[in-house]
Write an enzyme that holds these catalytic residues in place. Structure first.
Site, mmCIF file in Angstrom:
data_model
loop_
_atom_site.group_PDB
_atom_site.id
_atom_site.type_symbol
_atom_site.label_atom_id
_atom_site.label_comp_id
_atom_site.label_asym_id
_atom_site.label_seq_id
_atom_site.Cartn_x
_atom_site.Cartn_y
_atom_site.Cartn_z
ATOM 1 N N ARG A 224 -2.902 -2.802 -6.567
ATOM 2 C CA ARG A 224 -1.826 -3.502 -5.855
ATOM 3 C C ARG A 224 -2.180 -3.509 -4.376
ATOM 4 O O ARG A 224 -2.351 -2.451 -3.782
ATOM 5 C CB ARG A 224 -0.487 -2.792 -6.093
ATOM 6 C CG ARG A 224 0.680 -3.349 -5.274
ATOM 7 C CD ARG A 224 1.034 -4.776 -5.719
ATOM 8 N NE ARG A 224 2.336 -5.189 -5.222
ATOM 9 C CZ ARG A 224 2.555 -5.745 -4.036
ATOM 10 N NH1 ARG A 224 1.560 -5.902 -3.191
ATOM 11 N NH2 ARG A 224 3.775 -6.122 -3.698
ATOM 12 N N GLU A 232 5.617 -14.846 -6.500
ATOM 13 C CA GLU A 232 5.356 -14.747 -7.931
ATOM 14 C C GLU A 232 4.840 -16.083 -8.452
ATOM 15 O O GLU A 232 5.040 -17.130 -7.845
ATOM 16 C CB GLU A 232 6.632 -14.346 -8.670
ATOM 17 C CG GLU A 232 7.220 -13.016 -8.238
ATOM 18 C CD GLU A 232 6.329 -11.834 -8.593
ATOM 19 O OE1 GLU A 232 5.503 -11.970 -9.529
ATOM 20 O OE2 GLU A 232 6.434 -10.791 -7.924
ATOM 21 N N ARG A 266 -0.309 1.629 -10.841
ATOM 22 C CA ARG A 266 -1.278 0.853 -10.063
ATOM 23 C C ARG A 266 -1.733 1.631 -8.841
ATOM 24 O O ARG A 266 -0.939 2.319 -8.193
ATOM 25 C CB ARG A 266 -0.666 -0.479 -9.628
ATOM 26 C CG ARG A 266 -0.258 -1.370 -10.781
ATOM 27 C CD ARG A 266 0.558 -2.554 -10.304
ATOM 28 N NE ARG A 266 1.763 -2.126 -9.604
ATOM 29 C CZ ARG A 266 2.660 -2.957 -9.099
ATOM 30 N NH1 ARG A 266 2.477 -4.250 -9.203
ATOM 31 N NH2 ARG A 266 3.719 -2.491 -8.495
#
Length: 345
Positions: A224, A232, A266
């Site tokens: 990330r 998005e 992540r």
């Protein structure tokens, strides 16, 4: 470790030239001799001392990087350190830019003095290769496959398990499965090979093609990008953000400075592609927002301000929707996403 076993199974088990090893000299105080011994042990096993974690704050992965750098510095030192003071200076000069608590803890572990010259410990980073505060470890990835770019702020990265930082952490069951898979493929038992590949993948590892066309066992990291939030995929400019990130990293190895792991597993980090700082490019091009709730770096705010003033990318719209507000709205409407990009640092 894992790739060496795979190469050997393919018949490449030739002896390599014995490595040059650090030597402890007669008359050298115990702390210096212990450091030399541990560097020798690291060169052979790629493992750091078990008890070191009680003295330092960074992860064992970060510790492995220290020992790799110290081993190189020790080999190049002329003359080799023979006193606690000279050994301490070598340690501090080699690891400049790391956290002070780590430097002092490492010196204490070997009963070495903290150098009296303050700038040796507190000196600012001398080059762009040093780490920012809070970085726990560094990843050097294999070239990025286009399929591994998730969206505008997420990448799946793979790291060769033959590197010293990774080799010591490969679970024994993964090593055994990799060897069994190679044998199954050689015997053309592809059903068994596929089943073993699935078990390896479930453990967080995979196979990638190396530069010579050989198969590499690699560890998978979900990355990330720290400090930015891209639209998005379903949002306006989401596809453009992903395309820009793909353009920056496709087919290239990355250097990733990892600050920690978020609640979704992540690794949150800064991504560098050659001389390109990827988050900088994404912000300056208007492909992402500065995620100021989780990252206060002023340069990120400045880069966003520049893009907004120039109406680049998503800023061509007078009122672009914030990704975190869009996600909240969609969740309230019953929308569910596989991974919500929220950081915890």
């Amino acid at each position: 470790m894992g790739n060496a076993l795979l190469r050997c199974l393919r018949g490449d088990c030739g002896e390599s030239t014995p490595p040059h090893r650090p030597q402890a000299h007669q008359g050298v105080p115990h702390g210096v001799a212990a450091l030399a011994h541990d560097l020798l042990d690291y060169e052979i096993t790629a493992k750091v001392p078990e008890g070191l974690s009680r003295h330092v704050v960074s992860s064992r992965r970060a510790q492995a990087i220290w020992y790799k750098k110290l081993l190189e510095a020790w080999k190049e030192a002329k003359p080799r350190p023979k006193t606690p003071a000279t050994a301490a200076i070598l340690v501090v000069q080699t690891l400049r830019g790391n956290q002070k608590a780590d430097l002092e803890g490492l010196l204490a572990y070997y009963n070495l003095p903290v150098p009296s010259t303050p700038e040796l410990v507190d000196a600012p980073p001398s080059s762009s290769s040093t780490w920012n505060d809070g970085v726990q470890f560094e990843l050097r990835t294999l070239p990025v496959d286009p399929r591994d770019v998730v969206d505008g702020d997420g990448i799946t990265a793979y790291v060769d398990t033959a590197t010293p930082e990774e080799s010591a952490d490969v679970p024994m069951e993964v090593q055994q499965a990799a060897i069994q898979r190679t044998a199954a493929r050689a015997a053309r038992n592809y059903r068994e090979a596929d089943a073993l590949k699935k078990s390896i993948s479930a453990a967080g590892y995979g196979f990638k093609v190396g530069p010579n066309g050989d198969e590499i066992l690699a560890r998978k990291y979900r990355i990330r990008l720290r400090g930015i939030d891209a639209p998005e995929s379903e949002m306006p400019y989401g596809k453009e953000a992903k395309a820009e990130l793909l353009k920056l990293v496709e087919g290239k190895p990355l250097k990733i400075h990892v600050y920690g792991v978020d609640r979704y597993g992540r690794s949150v980090g800064d991504v560098h592609c050659g001389r390109i700082f990827v988050q900088e490019r994404m912000l300056k091009g208007g492909f992402a927002w500065h995620y100021a709730t989780y990252d206060k770096r002023p340069e990120f705010a400045r880069w966003q301000k520049e893009a907004r003033a120039a109406r680049r990318g998503l800023w061509a719209s007078s009122h672009p929707e914030k990704p975190w507000e869009w996600r909240k709205k969609m969740r309230n409407a019953g929308w569910r996403e596989g991974k919500v990009p929220i950081e915890v640092f």
